[in-house]
Design a protein around this motif. Structure first.
Motif, PDB file in Angstrom:
ATOM      1  N   GLU A  96       0.536  -0.944  -0.145  1.00 15.86           N
ATOM      2  CA  GLU A  96       0.377  -0.105  -0.186  1.00 15.86           C
ATOM      3  C   GLU A  96       1.230   0.983   0.105  1.00 15.86           C
ATOM      4  OE1 GLU A  96      -3.199   0.332   2.814  1.00 15.86           O
ATOM      5  OE2 GLU A  96      -3.255  -2.174   2.604  1.00 15.86           O
ATOM      6  N   GLY A  97       0.169   2.242  -0.792  1.00 16.06           N
ATOM      7  CA  GLY A  97       1.798   3.497  -0.574  1.00 16.06           C
ATOM      8  C   GLY A  97       0.468   4.534   0.047  1.00 16.06           C
ATOM      9  N   THR A  98       1.002   5.868  -0.252  1.00 18.72           N
ATOM     10  CA  THR A  98       0.337   7.149  -0.099  1.00 18.72           C
ATOM     11  C   THR A  98       1.217   8.283  -0.274  1.00 18.72           C
ATOM     12  OG1 THR A  98       1.616   7.240   2.154  1.00 18.72           O
ATOM     13  CG2 THR A  98       0.170   6.278   2.664  1.00 18.72           C
ATOM     14  N   GLY A  99      -0.126   9.543  -0.419  1.00 16.65           N
ATOM     15  CA  GLY A  99       0.606  10.703  -2.243  1.00 16.65           C
ATOM     16  C   GLY A  99       0.164  10.375  -2.612  1.00 16.65           C
ATOM     17  N   SER A 100       0.702  11.823  -3.338  1.00 15.33           N
ATOM     18  CA  SER A 100      -0.438  12.019  -4.516  1.00 15.33           C
ATOM     19  C   SER A 100       0.536  10.747  -5.970  1.00 15.33           C
ATOM     20  CB  SER A 100       0.118  13.107  -4.927  1.00 15.33           C
ATOM     21  OG  SER A 100       1.298  13.478  -5.385  1.00 15.33           O
ATOM     22  N   ARG A 101      -0.035  11.116  -7.268  1.00 19.07           N
ATOM     23  CA  ARG A 101       0.021  10.967  -8.237  1.00 19.07           C
ATOM     24  C   ARG A 101       1.290  10.886  -9.252  1.00 19.07           C
ATOM     25  NH1 ARG A 101      -4.456  11.799 -12.957  1.00 19.07           N
ATOM     26  NH2 ARG A 101      -5.077  12.189 -11.175  1.00 19.07           N
ATOM     27  N   THR A 108       4.327   1.436   4.906  1.00 20.63           N
ATOM     28  CA  THR A 108       5.215   1.001   5.416  1.00 20.63           C
ATOM     29  C   THR A 108       6.822   1.009   5.046  1.00 20.63           C
ATOM     30  OG1 THR A 108       4.666  -0.921   4.946  1.00 20.63           O
ATOM     31  CG2 THR A 108       3.050  -0.541   7.094  1.00 20.63           C
ATOM     32  N   ALA A 109       7.515   1.107   5.763  1.00 23.44           N
ATOM     33  CA  ALA A 109       9.008   0.048   5.076  1.00 23.44           C
ATOM     34  C   ALA A 109       9.334  -0.381   4.731  1.00 23.44           C
ATOM     35  CB  ALA A 109       9.445   1.643   6.171  1.00 23.44           C
TER      36      ALA A 109
END
Length: 118
Positions: A96-101, A108-109
């Protein structure tokens, strides 16, 4: 014969990038301020990244920077055998990732252990 008058406009990008009315802490290195939710091309076609120039006056270091990052990553991937730390399985890895495109970071690391090929 008609005479055409041309107007040349100079945009002071340095002053725009350091305007405290537009940016918080304008004199600090804070690359996240260039994150946007839209698809932005850093090759000079979008004016959201004016500090790097546009058109014929674009930053000449962009191709070298992109090539250096790609070459370094390829060298690391090619030179080592990458394994999970002891006691960790592939099911434990979260993708899973977070942030913009444009800039996505992992939630998680990911820890990997490099070992030389034998």
């Amino acid at each position: 014969m008609q005479h055409v008058k041309l107007t040349r406009i100079f945009v002071n990008v340095w002053a725009i990038g350091r305007d405290p009315a537009c940016w918080k802490n304008p004199d600090e290195f804070y690359p996240e301020r260039f994150e946007h939710d839209a698809d932005i091309d850093f090759q000079g076609l979008n004016f959201e990244l004016l500090p790097f120039g546009a058109g014929r006056r674009i930053c000449p270091g962009i191709p070298m920077g992109v090539m250096s990052v790609e070459f370094t990553l390829a060298s690391l991937l090619h030179s080592f055998d990458w394994n999970l730390p002891e006691g960790m399985t592939w099911e434990d890895v979260s993708m899973e990732g977070t942030g913009s495109r444009q800039i996505v970071s992992r939630s998680t690391a990911l820890y990997l252990v490099p070992s030389l090929y034998k």
